[in-house]
Design a protein around this motif. Sequence first.
Motif, PDB file in Angstrom:
ATOM      1  N   PHE A 132       0.837  -1.198   0.000  1.00 27.33           N
ATOM      2  CA  PHE A 132       0.000   0.000   0.000  1.00 27.33           C
ATOM      3  C   PHE A 132       0.875   1.252   0.000  1.00 27.33           C
ATOM      4  CE2 PHE A 132      -1.920   3.398   2.526  1.00 27.33           C
ATOM      5  CZ  PHE A 132      -3.201   3.516   2.013  1.00 27.33           C
ATOM      6  N   GLU A 133       1.851   1.291   0.903  1.00 24.53           N
ATOM      7  CA  GLU A 133       2.724   2.459   1.022  1.00 24.53           C
ATOM      8  C   GLU A 133       3.582   2.646  -0.232  1.00 24.53           C
ATOM      9  OE1 GLU A 133       2.442   4.814   3.169  1.00 24.53           O
ATOM     10  OE2 GLU A 133       1.051   3.772   4.510  1.00 24.53           O
ATOM     11  N   ALA A 134       4.029   1.553  -0.834  1.00 24.47           N
ATOM     12  CA  ALA A 134       4.852   1.645  -2.050  1.00 24.47           C
ATOM     13  C   ALA A 134       4.045   2.233  -3.211  1.00 24.47           C
ATOM     14  CB  ALA A 134       5.408   0.274  -2.411  1.00 24.47           C
ATOM     15  N   VAL A 135       2.815   1.743  -3.397  1.00 27.27           N
ATOM     16  CA  VAL A 135       1.971   2.263  -4.481  1.00 27.27           C
ATOM     17  C   VAL A 135       1.567   3.701  -4.179  1.00 27.27           C
ATOM     18  CG1 VAL A 135      -0.218   1.990  -5.701  1.00 27.27           C
ATOM     19  CG2 VAL A 135       1.181  -0.021  -5.198  1.00 27.27           C
ATOM     20  N   LYS A 136       1.270   3.997  -2.932  1.00 31.90           N
ATOM     21  CA  LYS A 136       0.922   5.364  -2.537  1.00 31.90           C
ATOM     22  C   LYS A 136       2.072   6.321  -2.877  1.00 31.90           C
ATOM     23  CE  LYS A 136      -0.147   7.972   1.629  1.00 31.90           C
ATOM     24  NZ  LYS A 136      -0.385   7.844   3.069  1.00 31.90           N
ATOM     25  N   ALA A 137       3.312   5.901  -2.653  1.00 36.92           N
ATOM     26  CA  ALA A 137       4.469   6.739  -2.985  1.00 36.92           C
ATOM     27  C   ALA A 137       4.536   6.986  -4.491  1.00 36.92           C
ATOM     28  CB  ALA A 137       5.754   6.082  -2.484  1.00 36.92           C
ATOM     29  N   GLU A 138       4.237   5.960  -5.290  1.00 39.54           N
ATOM     30  CA  GLU A 138       4.202   6.140  -6.753  1.00 39.54           C
ATOM     31  C   GLU A 138       3.139   7.159  -7.139  1.00 39.54           C
ATOM     32  OE1 GLU A 138       4.109   2.721  -9.446  1.00 39.54           O
ATOM     33  OE2 GLU A 138       4.620   1.466  -7.709  1.00 39.54           O
ATOM     34  N   ILE A 139       1.967   7.043  -6.517  1.00 39.17           N
ATOM     35  CA  ILE A 139       0.872   7.970  -6.815  1.00 39.17           C
ATOM     36  C   ILE A 139       1.262   9.391  -6.429  1.00 39.17           C
ATOM     37  CG2 ILE A 139      -1.484   8.608  -6.160  1.00 39.17           C
ATOM     38  CD1 ILE A 139      -2.049   5.553  -5.879  1.00 39.17           C
ATOM     39  N   MET A 140       1.852   9.550  -5.258  1.00 39.53           N
ATOM     40  CA  MET A 140       2.220  10.881  -4.776  1.00 39.53           C
ATOM     41  C   MET A 140       3.303  11.532  -5.631  1.00 39.53           C
ATOM     42  SD  MET A 140       0.053  11.465  -2.502  1.00 39.53           S
ATOM     43  CE  MET A 140       0.675  13.013  -1.848  1.00 39.53           C
ATOM     44  N   ALA A 141       4.073  10.735  -6.329  1.00 40.58           N
ATOM     45  CA  ALA A 141       5.094  11.277  -7.225  1.00 40.58           C
ATOM     46  C   ALA A 141       4.464  11.942  -8.449  1.00 40.58           C
ATOM     47  CB  ALA A 141       6.065  10.177  -7.646  1.00 40.58           C
ATOM     48  N   GLY A 142       3.175  11.642  -8.701  1.00 43.87           N
ATOM     49  CA  GLY A 142       2.455  12.220  -9.836  1.00 43.87           C
ATOM     50  C   GLY A 142       2.587  11.374 -11.082  1.00 43.87           C
ATOM     51  N   GLY A 143       1.584  11.466 -11.943  1.00 45.56           N
ATOM     52  CA  GLY A 143       1.613  10.754 -13.206  1.00 45.56           C
ATOM     53  C   GLY A 143       1.326   9.268 -13.101  1.00 45.56           C
ATOM     54  N   PHE A 144       0.744   8.821 -11.996  1.00 41.66           N
ATOM     55  CA  PHE A 144       0.439   7.403 -11.820  1.00 41.66           C
ATOM     56  C   PHE A 144      -0.627   6.967 -12.829  1.00 41.66           C
ATOM     57  CE2 PHE A 144      -1.962   3.916  -9.848  1.00 41.66           C
ATOM     58  CZ  PHE A 144      -0.943   3.026  -9.619  1.00 41.66           C
ATOM     59  N   ALA A 145      -0.444   5.805 -13.417  1.00 40.92           N
ATOM     60  CA  ALA A 145      -1.406   5.264 -14.380  1.00 40.92           C
ATOM     61  C   ALA A 145      -1.923   3.922 -13.891  1.00 40.92           C
ATOM     62  CB  ALA A 145      -0.757   5.109 -15.754  1.00 40.92           C
ATOM     63  N   ALA A 146      -3.159   3.908 -13.431  1.00 45.46           N
ATOM     64  CA  ALA A 146      -3.782   2.646 -13.016  1.00 45.46           C
ATOM     65  C   ALA A 146      -4.254   1.874 -14.241  1.00 45.46           C
ATOM     66  CB  ALA A 146      -4.951   2.909 -12.081  1.00 45.46           C
ATOM     67  N   LEU A 147      -4.636   2.579 -15.290  1.00 43.37           N
ATOM     68  CA  LEU A 147      -5.106   1.931 -16.512  1.00 43.37           C
ATOM     69  C   LEU A 147      -3.949   1.811 -17.492  1.00 43.37           C
ATOM     70  CD1 LEU A 147      -8.564   3.684 -17.004  1.00 43.37           C
ATOM     71  CD2 LEU A 147      -8.080   1.519 -15.899  1.00 43.37           C
ATOM     72  N   LYS A 148      -3.504   0.569 -17.694  1.00 42.25           N
ATOM     73  CA  LYS A 148      -2.367   0.306 -18.568  1.00 42.25           C
ATOM     74  C   LYS A 148      -2.720  -0.827 -19.529  1.00 42.25           C
ATOM     75  CE  LYS A 148       0.720   1.285 -14.720  1.00 42.25           C
ATOM     76  NZ  LYS A 148       1.599   0.711 -13.733  1.00 42.25           N
ATOM     77  N   GLY A 149      -2.249  -0.683 -20.769  1.00 41.82           N
ATOM     78  CA  GLY A 149      -2.495  -1.726 -21.760  1.00 41.82           C
ATOM     79  C   GLY A 149      -1.502  -2.853 -21.669  1.00 41.82           C
ATOM     80  N   PRO A 150      -1.854  -3.997 -22.207  1.00 43.76           N
ATOM     81  CA  PRO A 150      -3.119  -4.220 -22.904  1.00 43.76           C
ATOM     82  C   PRO A 150      -4.270  -4.313 -21.906  1.00 43.76           C
ATOM     83  CG  PRO A 150      -1.879  -6.264 -22.805  1.00 43.76           C
ATOM     84  CD  PRO A 150      -1.012  -5.199 -22.203  1.00 43.76           C
ATOM     85  N   LEU A 151      -5.390  -3.675 -22.260  1.00 38.82           N
ATOM     86  CA  LEU A 151      -6.559  -3.667 -21.395  1.00 38.82           C
ATOM     87  C   LEU A 151      -7.815  -3.719 -22.253  1.00 38.82           C
ATOM     88  CD1 LEU A 151      -7.683  -3.346 -18.477  1.00 38.82           C
ATOM     89  CD2 LEU A 151      -7.731  -0.875 -18.927  1.00 38.82           C
ATOM     90  N   ASN A 152      -8.724  -4.603 -21.856  1.00 39.92           N
ATOM     91  CA  ASN A 152     -10.014  -4.723 -22.530  1.00 39.92           C
ATOM     92  C   ASN A 152     -11.121  -4.335 -21.572  1.00 39.92           C
ATOM     93  OD1 ASN A 152      -8.769  -5.853 -24.813  1.00 39.92           O
ATOM     94  ND2 ASN A 152      -8.892  -7.895 -23.931  1.00 39.92           N
ATOM     95  N   ASP A 153     -12.293  -4.025 -22.140  1.00 41.71           N
ATOM     96  CA  ASP A 153     -13.444  -3.835 -21.269  1.00 41.71           C
ATOM     97  C   ASP A 153     -13.999  -5.208 -20.905  1.00 41.71           C
ATOM     98  OD1 ASP A 153     -15.157  -4.729 -23.346  1.00 41.71           O
ATOM     99  OD2 ASP A 153     -16.010  -2.746 -23.710  1.00 41.71           O
ATOM    100  N   ASN A 154     -15.060  -5.245 -20.137  1.00 40.92           N
ATOM    101  CA  ASN A 154     -15.559  -6.533 -19.666  1.00 40.92           C
ATOM    102  C   ASN A 154     -16.348  -7.310 -20.721  1.00 40.92           C
ATOM    103  OD1 ASN A 154     -17.937  -5.029 -19.542  1.00 40.92           O
ATOM    104  ND2 ASN A 154     -18.509  -5.763 -17.513  1.00 40.92           N
ATOM    105  N   THR A 155     -16.436  -6.769 -21.924  1.00 44.31           N
ATOM    106  CA  THR A 155     -17.026  -7.520 -23.040  1.00 44.31           C
ATOM    107  C   THR A 155     -15.953  -8.025 -23.996  1.00 44.31           C
ATOM    108  OG1 THR A 155     -17.334  -5.616 -24.531  1.00 44.31           O
ATOM    109  CG2 THR A 155     -19.099  -6.067 -22.923  1.00 44.31           C
ATOM    110  N   GLY A 156     -14.693  -7.710 -23.700  1.00 48.46           N
ATOM    111  CA  GLY A 156     -13.583  -8.136 -24.551  1.00 48.46           C
ATOM    112  C   GLY A 156     -13.117  -7.086 -25.548  1.00 48.46           C
TER     113      GLY A 156
END
Length: 188
Positions: A132-156
Amino acid sequence: MGARAVDPSITCQVIFTGEWSLAVKEAEATNALADAGCDVITCHVDGPKVVMETAARRGAFICGYHADQSALAPEKYLTGAEWNWAGVYTGMVQTVLDGGTIDNFVRGGPAEGFIKMSSPGASVSDAARAQFEAVKAEIMAGGFAALKGPLNDNTGKPLLAAGEALVETDIALESMDYLVEGVVGSTS
């Protein structure tokens, strides 16, 4: 996406109540999720108290929203997202007092002080707390991307190709009308 980062086989179920604040629908949705075997429940409603208490009574862990709800069920509270409206609005008032104008569209996350994560609850393991703390540090650094490819929606349907990402402040997220893979449910 966070749950699947820990275990790619995890699925999430979503129920849209169609309301921002209707305790009866919130309780019904929470009970339906508990009946379906969901072990962690969260929400996106104006007053999360009903969801938090109902989920905890049903034995589910909870993630809060708007403010720290750990006091509602300390043994079941994992974390939550807390809005910092006082900081946002104080900044806007100061901008006007200084003779400036407020942008028509303002967006921000933890790095900009708009929200923060609640402290991990008592049931969160030391290993999970460290992650949790490691990811929080990444987020606090700015520019964090939770949505990364390859990524599909729930219909494929492909959403992002390999190497593509949407950072949390990307304006494209304002028109998000899909559920990502691993989410059971529909936006309609």
